[in-house]
Design a protein around this motif. Structure first.
Motif, PDB file in Angstrom:
ATOM      1  N   LYS A   1      -5.577  -0.616  -0.299  1.00  0.00           N
ATOM      2  CA  LYS A   1      -5.419   0.348  -1.425  1.00  0.00           C
ATOM      3  C   LYS A   1      -4.251   0.363  -2.357  1.00  0.00           C
ATOM      4  O   LYS A   1      -4.427   0.857  -3.516  1.00  0.00           O
ATOM      5  N   VAL A   2      -3.262  -0.297  -1.956  1.00  0.00           N
ATOM      6  CA  VAL A   2      -2.045  -0.138  -2.940  1.00  0.00           C
ATOM      7  C   VAL A   2      -2.084  -1.428  -3.591  1.00  0.00           C
ATOM      8  O   VAL A   2      -0.884  -1.482  -4.216  1.00  0.00           O
ATOM      9  N   GLY A   3      -2.801  -2.104  -3.476  1.00  0.00           N
ATOM     10  CA  GLY A   3      -3.029  -3.372  -4.288  1.00  0.00           C
ATOM     11  C   GLY A   3      -2.313  -4.710  -3.595  1.00  0.00           C
ATOM     12  O   GLY A   3      -2.202  -5.630  -4.323  1.00  0.00           O
ATOM     13  N   VAL A   4      -2.358  -4.576  -2.285  1.00  0.00           N
ATOM     14  CA  VAL A   4      -1.961  -5.900  -1.496  1.00  0.00           C
ATOM     15  C   VAL A   4      -3.063  -6.789  -1.146  1.00  0.00           C
ATOM     16  O   VAL A   4      -4.085  -6.128  -0.588  1.00  0.00           O
ATOM     17  N   GLU A   5      -3.349  -7.831  -1.651  1.00  0.00           N
ATOM     18  CA  GLU A   5      -4.466  -8.759  -1.454  1.00  0.00           C
ATOM     19  C   GLU A   5      -3.923  -9.044   0.145  1.00  0.00           C
ATOM     20  O   GLU A   5      -3.039  -9.883   0.599  1.00  0.00           O
TER      21      GLU A   5
ATOM     22  N   SER B   1       6.125 -11.907  -4.601  1.00  0.00           N
ATOM     23  CA  SER B   1       5.913 -11.980  -5.991  1.00  0.00           C
ATOM     24  C   SER B   1       4.373 -12.107  -6.380  1.00  0.00           C
ATOM     25  O   SER B   1       4.030 -11.867  -7.620  1.00  0.00           O
ATOM     26  N   HIS B   2       3.655 -12.171  -5.346  1.00  0.00           N
ATOM     27  CA  HIS B   2       2.203 -12.147  -5.530  1.00  0.00           C
ATOM     28  C   HIS B   2       1.494 -11.136  -4.937  1.00  0.00           C
ATOM     29  O   HIS B   2       0.223 -10.873  -5.084  1.00  0.00           O
ATOM     30  N   ASN B   3       2.103 -10.292  -4.105  1.00  0.00           N
ATOM     31  CA  ASN B   3       1.431  -9.170  -3.590  1.00  0.00           C
ATOM     32  C   ASN B   3       0.333  -9.583  -2.599  1.00  0.00           C
ATOM     33  O   ASN B   3      -0.865  -9.091  -2.487  1.00  0.00           O
ATOM     34  N   ILE B   4       0.467 -10.835  -1.717  1.00  0.00           N
ATOM     35  CA  ILE B   4      -0.667 -11.355  -0.992  1.00  0.00           C
ATOM     36  C   ILE B   4      -0.148 -11.388   0.432  1.00  0.00           C
ATOM     37  O   ILE B   4       1.124 -11.967   0.678  1.00  0.00           O
TER      38      ILE B   4
ATOM     39  N   HIS C   1       6.854  -6.068   5.855  1.00  0.00           N
ATOM     40  CA  HIS C   1       7.337  -6.869   4.871  1.00  0.00           C
ATOM     41  C   HIS C   1       7.129  -6.178   3.577  1.00  0.00           C
ATOM     42  O   HIS C   1       7.488  -6.101   2.600  1.00  0.00           O
ATOM     43  N   VAL C   2       5.618  -5.487   3.244  1.00  0.00           N
ATOM     44  CA  VAL C   2       5.127  -4.770   2.289  1.00  0.00           C
ATOM     45  C   VAL C   2       5.949  -3.538   2.167  1.00  0.00           C
ATOM     46  O   VAL C   2       6.254  -3.373   1.055  1.00  0.00           O
ATOM     47  N   VAL C   3       6.232  -2.944   3.258  1.00  0.00           N
ATOM     48  CA  VAL C   3       7.077  -1.646   3.178  1.00  0.00           C
ATOM     49  C   VAL C   3       8.442  -2.122   2.618  1.00  0.00           C
ATOM     50  O   VAL C   3       8.871  -1.234   1.823  1.00  0.00           O
TER      51      VAL C   3
END
Length: 181
Positions: free
Chosen positions: A39-43, A65-68, A100-102
């Motif tokens: 939902k926040v754009g992380v693949e 850097s890639h939000n993956i 790590h996303v947080v």
């Protein structure tokens, strides 16, 4: 205490062979965490055929850097990206990488930089209550041998402690609260 002194004087991202604590969390709770990340754009990718090499012992990774975010499930088939039944370690890896996303969202999701979630005063107590000295030493040793900076090791220690002690609904809430654009 020697353990706290180690943490505050020399702490220093990719999840390796770390044994998770026993958790009874459901698939649905973790699926909700995945939905929040997306939902926040992380693949979110399961069992990436090129990056989930069983010979490497990688359980997962997050690329700011890639939000993956990638989870390499324990029961995956080699060279297959098909989702398989989840293990406790798979859930632990998802929570670890989601933290790590947080950390990434602490400084903005779209800029490729990350910061620890807890203050430097709060973190030692949290880690001391959550990780054993052996677990802590293992994290510092493994990431130190990989050439990680003190800051990266600090973020890894925090992520391992969060994955071990924080439920997926709380991590999901943090993702939505801190990362929503």
């Amino acid at each position: 205490m020697k353990f706290i002194n180690k943490l505050t004087t020399g702490l220093v991202g990719l999840t390796l062979f770390f044994s998770p604590s026993v958790r009874a969390d459901s698939y649905e709770e973790h699926r909700s965490l995945i939905n929040s990340l997306e939902k926040v754009g992380v693949e979110v990718v399961l069992n990436h055929p090129d990056l989930c090499d069983p010979e490497e012992g990688v359980s997962g990774l997050y690329s700011p850097s890639h939000n993956i975010l990638i989870v390499c499930q324990d029961r995956r088939s080699t060279f297959s990206s098909k989702e398989v039944p989840w293990t406790a370690n798979d859930y632990d890896t998802l929570r670890h990488e989601a933290h790590h996303v947080v950390q990434d969202c602490m400084d903005g999701l779209e800029n490729g930089t990350s910061e620890i979630f807890f203050t430097r005063n709060e973190l030692p107590g949290f880690v001391n209550r959550t990780l054993t000295e052996k677990e802590y030493d293992n994290i510092v040793e493994v990431y130190g041998e990989m050439g990680s900076s003190d800051e990266v090791i600090l973020m890894e220690v925090e992520a391992f402690a969060v994955a071990k002690s924080i439920d997926p609904a709380s991590i999901s809430n943090a993702v939505i609260t801190l990362c929503e654009v």
